[in-house]
Design a protein around this motif. Structure first.
Motif, mmCIF file in Angstrom:
data_model
loop_
_atom_site.group_PDB
_atom_site.id
_atom_site.type_symbol
_atom_site.label_atom_id
_atom_site.label_comp_id
_atom_site.label_asym_id
_atom_site.label_seq_id
_atom_site.Cartn_x
_atom_site.Cartn_y
_atom_site.Cartn_z
ATOM 1 N N THR A 1 0.823 -1.220 0.000
ATOM 2 C CA THR A 1 0.000 0.000 0.000
ATOM 3 C C THR A 1 0.846 1.255 0.000
ATOM 4 O OG1 THR A 1 -0.386 -0.660 2.268
ATOM 5 C CG2 THR A 1 -2.305 -0.405 0.881
ATOM 6 N N SER B 1 0.028 3.878 -2.818
ATOM 7 C CA SER B 1 -0.635 5.121 -2.439
ATOM 8 C C SER B 1 -0.260 6.239 -3.396
ATOM 9 C CB SER B 1 -0.252 5.512 -1.015
ATOM 10 O OG SER B 1 1.107 5.887 -0.995
ATOM 11 N N ILE C 1 -2.859 3.198 7.808
ATOM 12 C CA ILE C 1 -3.405 1.838 7.759
ATOM 13 C C ILE C 1 -3.440 1.249 9.159
ATOM 14 C CG2 ILE C 1 -3.042 -0.507 6.921
ATOM 15 C CD1 ILE C 1 -1.566 0.684 4.582
#
Ligand code: ATP
Ligand code: ATP
Ligand code: MG
Ligand code: MG
Lengths: 261, 255, 296, 356, 315
Positions: free
Chosen positions: C251, C255, C278
């Motif tokens: 991620t 992102s 997160i």
């Protein structure tokens, strides 16, 4: 020849002295019961066997071997098995894993023993994969007992094994205790369910304020009127009892004084 | 006073409490007994707001209180003790009790800081009450001991002491007797009765000590597998086949 | 699309594998010794430097030396534990965390003192990717990192679930006192924990260095995302740590993928914050982590 | 290290005033304004320094001078704080620097890019005070020249990988990538990532990337022809520079180390100002600094301490021409700097050429 | 004489820095010491306070939002309020987490806050920081400006100390300890645990904001590096733990003592000979780490351990 002997043990947690000279022993094949008021030091006496407290004096003997201040894991390996009063299960491990942990020091195949345990405590069967921390109070107690029974120890120490159990299982527990004993394992247990416990006991000790008060055979203690009144909840609340409690602050003060020296 | 209406709590597949309906009458000591794992503690947890029921309702004095947070239950007069003692370890025994009463002006940060008069007055009251309670529990000599250093049984007493620190309407006792010396337990029984008589508390007691249940409770509700098995006076319940089978077992020596 | 795989997904997986290896040690100390070990980043760094030094001495490939570095670092960890953590066995977690912080400073300064703050590389020069099916760019080193990480994680998993010491670790993370009363030598378990944690830390450090370079701050720089990985996976759950590491690594990279239009979704300035976002989200939504770690 | 050389030379050549030694005190400003203020307080009060060389980071310098040295009346000559914000500090003529403001270097690099045929560039900068400032100037200057910036992306330093950022940057096609970063923080990682992924081959960079380890890490062959770095530099043929460089090399250091020459000059200037003022009085030093740095006067070059001392003793004016350049302070205490362009030489080292 | 005067001024700066850190440690003490909230996001509240106070009190600047020209006290109050509001928001989402999780969550949130201040360039001038922050009494002649600055800081610390001591001894303090000791039981005793925890968190956050604001005014300059977790979070923890968690005096003592050690070690390491001096920064960090270890091992409960007031004392 004695299996376990506390010889004039004094000590406590940190500074404060809780046990002011406790002596007791367990002979082969015996069931020995310790009773006494809350806070008398019964659990503390048990812990002294496992090197879990600061001993100021006295000795702990196992089979003529001095085990004073031996760390708990070593004592367990010598064949002493113990069910503490609180914190006696691994809450995040499943019931089954808890039982397996009981046999941690065993290296042979213990699956047969596991089956036996499930037979003694049927409610655990359907909970076997549930974390033990989510069990009801009584079920936890069963796990704790079962865990201890996984080893076939030299001697078994139980701290209030029947607390929180329903009458049916309480009876069951005492039966189990007797069975184990009959199979040859000596047992030392603390019980508040004194009548039932003394009923199956060979001998009993009464501890008060960290000292021995009385010891005798189970039957005689049961028959002793004073004992019944003061410790077994028989009769009315005696004036004497409160008097006995009132000596306590002084005893504590004395204990503090001692430990400061 | 308290009514459970089709209360259910399930954990995963297990119905710990299963469509349970029962009533606890005002001004009495109701016993709640049943085998290990019957769901007694779970019911207490739901009444006291520590657990959310899966379904069903809890009515207290005619009002639906299902799912309110614990502290609000307390303020409505529902007080509970824990089966495994929950003391404030690093507080002294006396402070453990002094924490409990409601309406402590000094607990408002601002008032605690700036209005010593009112706060002091209330503190004095609270302290007095706490000291009386300690006397009652025979824990007076331990008042300045840290609660974490008490023995198992002493903690149980402290647990009970906390219920005496407030104007409770309904007190839920979860196994007050486990691990308590029988002589002391008798005293506790007397105390519970006195609290009922003098202060008008309503009790609901979970206990495995049949002597205690028999001497204190009327009625007794027997729970099994999350359902009410039977209800009635102890003498009657005791003779019930199913109760004998599920709960009392053969080992019970009648007292 | 292929850019997505080449430049976002694969780097994410590589980074994630490194985080995952680092997170294993964190999750073990967190679960068993019950504190957040801030010195763990420094352990990774030290692992990389030990390997580098041995490369200077022997000229061998870093991956060949990795096992040696693991052993050395394990010895260091056990020694450090005896001197600096043992006195705090019964202290509250905050105190141990602070102790680990002090240790972090000490190890870091030793590293900087001995190897200097200059950046070094295992293999100077750059490695061009191998191109598969015309489009898929894979660097050999990435393949090595990913596969070795998977193998190592498999070994850790086996050790924890199928050996006595693994069980003892889990028991101890539940209740140290009862563990002793069960016959478990807790000091031995602690040693095992450090050994496992240090060995995986060495691997994480070496892989990170293998992918980029060796510098004295390298471990610290990935410490916080590594923590996030451990938390997201669930404390005390090594396979959770692995999943958490991958999730965070991927991620983080994704992102800044231009999901909408052709500007990065999130300014890369906030990339470092992604792992925390997160983590915080997971903590709120499911406090025990994705894999139900132990809840304190 | 350059600073130490200056101090050693001065002490060897007769010392300050009546033979006093110039002692250096180190304090670490950690690039954190808190630490900058603390370090400033320590050296000003405890060590009782008469003047300060530093701090090195703009942030730490900003905190230190505003909170400590200006109120205390202590001269600070920064050797490497290049933030434009230092120019217009309200400083009672107490803050100087021998490093040119980023404003100069940014435009120098833009000009260089343009002259070398770059028309479209992607750029990325580390989000710190130094690189962000420099990048800003570069972007404006390059566009003013007619160039196109296809993508401009800030990045957070000290991350393990920059592949995703680079992929975004490469999206619109560009002839090269301008990197504003410290080589250790993110610069080398960015280069490595872009080369290994085949995203960029050509790079432009400013002096944060000027370090031998860039070549050592990435490889000389790959970089040769492909990278240009500007650096605040000296005229390498200038006798002043040579004087410094020879002496410095003799101590076993590379004279091209970033800001070594700057540190040397700053230290030397302070010593001159003390000598000129005739005392270690802090206020007098500030007044004397500009006089010894700027013309007119006897030209003094690095290492010529004895000569300077004699000249000052004779009441003559001096003009220090330092290793980094003229070192003539303007009203803001700034200097116009010289820059060099550096490429990878055949020996695998940086070789620089002065941009004129 | 000059030397003595110099020591005096340095001492003042130690007191000022130490005092500002004491605001942070006292804030942390409410959260961790009293209530058991392991907030590892001190840097976040610090940076919020610093920027709010800086932006409100500075003159117009094209580099960042500003031009409000507020007086310092007003902007400090605003810094506290904004930190409190952010503290409230953080607490709302994370207060139910258990100790260590809360720590990591707050650490993460603080990093996100710091990144925000660093990236929102229009608001804060990004990494380049905010300059010309007014400093109290800066127009007074030397050394009075410094004496007064230190005095103001210490006076604020004294007031905070006084208030916190009262709070600790009050029933409020007792409830907070109860929550720290056993949450479930506190709930069962009718305490709105979540609300009280949020309250403690918010009050602590406000104090951290105040510390941040004070720091901005003292430094006259603030940039995101000032919120580096090492010196803005961990150092504060070190201070509190060394001083004695739960003890307000300990919090203050720890702050001033540890700052002094942090700062003064350099005076000694910089005396090391030659090449070592250049690496002295490492030696210094090593010494600090070692000192911390020794302190923790020798005084596990801090120099001034927490003392619950014994019920009989207060009679
Ligand atoms: N969190 C949980 N998750 C899963 N199962 C649970 C959980 N809590 C309780 N249970 C199960 O619900 C059942 C009821 O538990 P409860 O604690 O209410 O029993 P109890 O009647 O109080 O028993 P005891 O007399 O032994 O205390 C038990 O079978 C228990 O294992
Ligand atoms: N960890 C501890 N630290 C300090 N003091 C303790 C600790 N545990 C128990 N005590 C004290 O030691 C005394 C004896 O405790 P112990 O637990 O042995 O009592 P007990 O006889 O087992 O009582 P019970 O029947 O209530 O379990 C008590 O007064 C208690 O306050
Ligand atoms: Mg006991
Ligand atoms: Mg129960």
């Amino acid at each position: 020849m004695t299996v376990l002997e506390l010889d004039n043990v004094t000590g406590g947690y940190g500074e404060t002295e809780i046990l002011h000279g406790i002596s007791l022993k367990v002979d082969p094949g015996e069931i020995v019961v310790i009773i006494g008021p809350n806070g008398a030091g019964k659990s503390t006496a048990m812990k002294s066997v496992f090197g879990l407290l600061n001993l100021h004096g006295g000795r702990v003997m196992l089979d003529d071997e001095d085990i004073t201040n031996t760390p708990p894991e070593k004592v367990v390996r010598k064949g002493v098995c113990y069910v503490p009063q609180t914190g006696n299960i691994f809450p995040n491990l499943s019931v089954h894993e808890n039982l397996e942990m009981g046999a941690y020091v065993r290296r042979d195949d213990f699956s047969g023993r596991l089956d036996d345990i499930y037979q003694i405590f049927p409610p655990l069967v359907e909970k076997r994969n549930q974390p033990a921390g989510t069990l009801s109070g009584g079920q936890r107690q069963m796990v704790a007992m079962g865990k201890a029974l996984m080893l076939e120890p030299k001697i078994l120490l139980l701290d209030e094994p029947s607390a929180g159990l329903s009458p049916k299982y309480r009876g069951e527990i005492f039966k189990v205790v007797r069975d184990i004993n009959e199979a040859g394992t000596p047992i030392l247990m603390v019980e508040q369910n004194a009548k039932q416990a003394l009923g199956i006991a060979d001998r009993g000790y009464i501890l008060v304020d960290g000292q021995n008060r009385l010891d005798d055979t189970g039957k005689k203690l049961l028959a002793n009127k004073e004992v019944a009144e003061m410790f077994l909840g028989g009769g009315s609340v005696p004036a004497k009892k409160t008097a006995a409690r009132k000596t306590k602050p002084k005893a504590r003060a004395k204990a503090r004084g001692k430990s400061k020296q | 006073m308290l009514e459970l209406d089709n209360l259910t709590k399930s954990f995963g597949g297990l119905q710990a409490v299963d469509n349970c309906s029962l009533k606890i009458a005002s001004g009495r000591i109701t016993g709640l007994i049943g085998p290990n794992g019957a769901g007694k503690t779970t019911i207490f947890n739901m009444i006291a707001g520590a657990m959310m029921p899966t379904s069903g309702r809890i009515l207290f004095q005619g009002e639906d209180i299902t799912g309110l947070p614990t502290h609000q239950m307390f303020h409505r007069g529902i007080v509970r003790t824990f089966q495994i003692p929950h003391e404030f370890g690093k507080l002294t025994v006396l402070e453990n009790l002094m924490v409990v009463p409601a309406d402590q002006t000094g607990e408002k940060l601002f008032l605690g800081l700036f209005s010593p008069g009112a706060v002091k007055r209330r503190e004095a009251e609270v302290r007095k009450l706490a000291e009386e309670t300690l006397e009652f529990l025979t824990l007076n000599h331990l008042r300045d001991e840290l609660a974490e250093n008490l023995s198992g049984g002493q903690k149980k007493l402290l647990e009970l002491g906390r219920t005496m620190m407030t104007d409770a309407k309904l007190v839920l006792l979860d196994e007050p007797g486990a691990g308590v010396n029988p002589t002391l337990l008798k005293q506790l029984g007397n105390m519970i009765r006195r609290l009922k008589d003098e202060r008008g508390y309503t009790f609901c007691i979970v206990e495995h000590d049949m002597d205690m249940i028999a001497s204190l409770c009327d009625p007794v509700i027997v729970l099994n597998e999350g359902k009410v098995l039977t209800e009635g006076k102890m003498e009657d319940v005791r003779r019930n086949e199913r109760v004998l089978d599920a709960y009392l077992g053969g080992g019970e020596e009648a007292a | 699309m292929i850019d997505f795989i080449n430049f976002y997904l694969i780097p994410g997986i590589v980074l994630g594998s490194i985080y995952a290896l680092g997170a294993i040690g964190i999750t073990l100390t967190f679960g068993i010794l019950r504190f957040a070990n801030f010195a763990h980043g420094e352990m990774m760094t030290l692992g990389a430097y030990l390997t580098l030094t041995m490369m200077w001495l022997t000229g061998w490939h870093p991956l060949v030396l990795l096992p040696v570095a693991m052993v050395l670092l394990a010895l260091v960890a056990v020694g450090v534990d005896q001197v600096f953590y043992r006195p705090f066995r019964n202290s509250p977690a905050v105190v141990v965390v602070i102790a680990s912080f002090g240790l972090m400073l000490m190890i870091r300064s030793v590293t900087q003192f001995s190897w200097g703050a200059q950046l070094q590389a295992f293999v100077p020069g750059i490695q061009r990717p191998t191109i598969f099916f015309d489009v898929l760019r894979l660097q050999p080193k990435h393949i090595i990192i990913i596969t070795s990480a998977i193998v190592l994680m498999g070994i850790v998993h086996y050790l924890l679930t199928h050996t006595r010491i693994g069980k003892a670790m889990r028991a101890m993370s539940d209740s140290p006192e009862l563990a002793r009363l069960t016959g478990i030598d807790t000091e031995l378990v602690i040693k095992a924990t450090w050994i496992l944690g240090a060995a995986t830390a060495a691997a994480a450090g070496v892989f990170l260095a293998f992918d980029s370079h060796v510098s004295t701050m390298m471990g610290f720089q990935i410490l916080l995302p590594t923590f996030a990985a451990a938390i997201v996976g669930g404390i005390g759950r090594p396979y959770g740590a692995m999943a958490g590491g991958l999730l965070i690594g991927i991620t983080e990279e994704l992102s800044s993928y231009p999901w909408i239009g052709d500007v990065p979704l999130l300014s890369p300035g906030y990339k470092a914050g992604v792992s925390f976002a997160i983590m915080v989200a997971v903590l709120i939504w499911r406090p025990s982590g994705l894999f139900r770690g132990r809840v304190f | 290290a350059g600073r130490q050389l200056a101090a050693d030379q001065i002490n060897a050549a007769g010392g300050l005033l009546n033979g006093d030694t110039l002692t250096m005190v180190l304090a670490d400003s950690q690039c954190d304004p808190k630490a900058g203020v603390d370090a400033g307080t320590k050296v000003v009060n405890v060590e009782q320094v008469v003047a300060i060389v530093g701090a090195s980071c703009s942030g730490a310098t900003n905190g230190m001078v505003q909170s400590v040295t200006i109120p205390a009346g202590v001269v600070a000559i920064s050797d490497s704080a290049t933030a434009p914000s230092i120019t217009d500090l309200d400083d009672n003529d107490l803050v100087f620097r021998v490093a040119a403001s980023d404003a100069y270097q940014g435009s120098a690099l833009a000009q260089l890019a343009w002259n070398n045929g770059y028309r479209t560039l992607a750029m990325t900068y580390a989000n710190d005070d130094y690189n962000a400032g420099l990048a800003g100037v570069f972007e404006v200057s390059f566009k003013a020249l007619g160039g196109t910036i296809t993508a401009n992306q800030m990045h957070e330093p000290n991350k393990a990988s920059y592949r995703s950022e680079l992929s975004t940057l490469s999206g619109n096609g560009a002839e090269g990538l301008a990197i504003f970063a410290y080589y250790g923080g993110s610069g080398i990682a960015i280069m490595r990532n872009s080369l290994e992924a085949g995203l960029f081959e050509k790079f432009l960079a400013a002096d944060g990337m000027f370090d031998q380890s860039v070549i050592d890490q990435i490889g000389a062959d790959v970089l040769r022809e492909n990278i240009m770095i500007t650096q605040a530099a000296s005229d390498y043929d200038d006798p002043s520079y040579l004087a410094f460089a020879n002496a410095f090399e003799a101590t076993g250091h590379s004279p091209q180390a970033p800001y070594a020459a700057h540190g040397y000059d700053a230290t030397f200037l302070i010593a001159l100002a003390i000598e000129k003022a005739g005392s270690t009085d802090r206020a007098a030093i500030s007044a004397a600094l500009r006089e010894v740095a700027n013309p007119p006067g006897v030209v003094i070059r690095p290492g010529e301490w004895a000569k300077a001392k004699a000249a000052l003793a004779a009441g003559q004016d001096v003009n220090y021409e330092g290793a980094v350049g003229q070192n003539d302070f303007d009203d803001n205490g700034d200097v116009t700097g010289l820059f060099s362009v550096n490429v990878v030489g055949t020996d695998g080292k940086w070789t620089g050429d002065l941009i004129r | 004489m000059d030397q003595l005067y110099g020591y005096f001024l340095y001492g003042l700066s130690l007191l000022t820095f130490g005092g500002i850190y004491a605001m942070l440690t006292l804030g942390l003490n409410i959260q961790l010491g009293f209530t058991g909230l392991f907030n590892a996001g001190i840097a976040g509240f610090f940076v919020v306070g610093a920027y709010v106070s800086a932006i409100l009190s500075t003159a117009e600047s094209e580099r960042h939002l500003g031009g409000f020209d507020w007086p310092i006290p007003a902007s400090l109050v605003a810094a506290m309020l904004v930190s409190a509001v952010i503290g409230w928001a953080v607490a709302r989402i994370s207060i139910r987490l258990r100790a260590d999780y809360l720590a990591i969550a707050t650490l993460g949130i603080a990093e996100i806050l710091r990144l925000t201040f660093k990236n929102e360039t229009d608001l804060t001038n990004g990494a380049r920081g905010v300059s010309y922050i007014p400093k109290p009494y800066e127009n007074m002649p030397e050394p009075w400006n410094q004496i007064l600055m230190a005095a103001v800081v210490l006076a604020i610390v004294a007031v905070l100390y006084f208030l916190l001591e009262r709070a600790r001894k009050s029933p409020w303090g007792r409830v907070m300890s109860a929550i720290r000791e056993n949450e479930g039981s506190a709930r069962a005793a009718g305490k709105d645990v979540d609300r009280l925890r949020v309250q403690a968190f918010v009050v602590g956050a406000a104090m951290m904001g105040l510390g941040g604001g004070m720091m901005a005014h003292y430094l006259k300059f603030i940039d995101p590096n000032a919120a580096d977790p090492t010196t803005a979070t961990f150092l504060v923890f070190v201070m509190l733990i060394v001083g004695g968690s739960g003890n307000n005096k300990g919090a203050i003592l720890g702050a001033i003592l540890m700052w002094t050690i942090w700062s003064a070690t350099e005076i000694f390491t910089s005396m090391l000979p030659g090449d070592l001096a250049i690496r002295s920064a490492y030696v210094r960090v090593f010494l600090i780490g070692l000192m911390l270890q020794i302190m923790l091992q020798k005084f596990p409960d801090g120099l001034l351990p927490e003392k619950r007031l014994q019920s009989s004392d207060s009679r």
